[in-house]
Design a protein around this motif. Structure first.
Motif, PDB file in Angstrom:
ATOM      1  N   SER A  18     -34.819 -42.800 -17.775  1.00 18.40           N
ATOM      2  CA  SER A  18     -33.442 -42.386 -17.543  1.00 18.40           C
ATOM      3  C   SER A  18     -32.476 -43.128 -18.466  1.00 18.40           C
ATOM      4  CB  SER A  18     -33.054 -42.657 -16.088  1.00 18.40           C
ATOM      5  OG  SER A  18     -31.691 -42.352 -15.891  1.00 18.40           O
ATOM      6  N   ALA A  19     -31.531 -42.402 -19.002  1.00 20.04           N
ATOM      7  CA  ALA A  19     -30.482 -43.023 -19.821  1.00 20.04           C
ATOM      8  C   ALA A  19     -29.400 -43.653 -18.938  1.00 20.04           C
ATOM      9  CB  ALA A  19     -29.854 -41.976 -20.738  1.00 20.04           C
ATOM     10  N   ASP A  20     -29.351 -43.243 -17.678  1.00 20.79           N
ATOM     11  CA  ASP A  20     -28.311 -43.706 -16.762  1.00 20.79           C
ATOM     12  C   ASP A  20     -28.869 -44.678 -15.732  1.00 20.79           C
ATOM     13  OD1 ASP A  20     -26.418 -41.920 -17.925  1.00 20.79           O
ATOM     14  OD2 ASP A  20     -27.287 -40.296 -16.739  1.00 20.79           O
ATOM     15  N   ALA A  21     -27.964 -45.486 -15.160  1.00 21.66           N
ATOM     16  CA  ALA A  21     -28.331 -46.312 -14.015  1.00 21.66           C
ATOM     17  C   ALA A  21     -28.580 -45.379 -12.836  1.00 21.66           C
ATOM     18  CB  ALA A  21     -27.209 -47.299 -13.695  1.00 21.66           C
ATOM     19  N   LEU A  22     -29.578 -45.714 -12.016  1.00 25.91           N
ATOM     20  CA  LEU A  22     -29.977 -44.834 -10.920  1.00 25.91           C
ATOM     21  C   LEU A  22     -29.780 -45.488  -9.563  1.00 25.91           C
ATOM     22  CD1 LEU A  22     -33.339 -43.463 -12.391  1.00 25.91           C
ATOM     23  CD2 LEU A  22     -31.065 -42.419 -12.497  1.00 25.91           C
ATOM     24  N   SER A  23     -29.411 -44.681  -8.590  1.00 21.70           N
ATOM     25  CA  SER A  23     -29.324 -45.129  -7.197  1.00 21.70           C
ATOM     26  C   SER A  23     -30.717 -45.060  -6.582  1.00 21.70           C
ATOM     27  CB  SER A  23     -28.369 -44.227  -6.423  1.00 21.70           C
ATOM     28  OG  SER A  23     -28.941 -42.938  -6.281  1.00 21.70           O
TER      29      SER A  23
END
Length: 121
Positions: A18-23
């Motif tokens: 993932s390129a984004d921070a994840l919950s």
């Protein structure tokens, strides 16, 4: 990956992809490709342990955290290889064996890296 349990490794794989921070909800969804989806609380416990071990960073967003890897997959793998070499009584022999078993693509990447030329990706 050495030093990680099976679910920890799966969580790290989702984070690295993932390129984004994840919950935690994102992580549960990302892990849901198998027939058995881990519970939210299980993933929360796992990612908290990864944070405590330094594998992930977390940032507070609203009332929950978002997680991202603290280093790339290549950096983590390199750290593990370095640990293996440091524990070996004959690190040069291990490196030579690895070089002899490397693919042509891997050998070319080593040549480029050792000559100072560009990325190995």
């Amino acid at each position: 990956m050495k030093g990680l349990g099976a679910l920890e490794s799966q969580v790290m794989a989702v984070l690295w992809e993932s390129a984004d921070a994840l919950s935690v909800h994102d992580l549960v969804a990302g892990l849901g490709t198998d027939e058995r989806v881990p519970a939210y609380t299980t993933v929360l416990t796992v990612v908290t342990h990864l944070w405590e071990k330094g594998w992930v960073r977390r940032e507070k967003v609203g009332r929950s955290y978002r997680y991202r890897p603290s280093r790339t997959r290549a950096e983590a793998t390199t750290d593990l290889l370095r640990e293996i070499l440091d524990e070996s009584p004959d690190a040069p022999a291990v490196l030579l064996h690895l070089a002899r078993t490397a693919s042509a693509r891997e050998v070319e990447a080593l040549r480029r890296g050792l000559s100072g030329g560009g990325s190995t990706a």
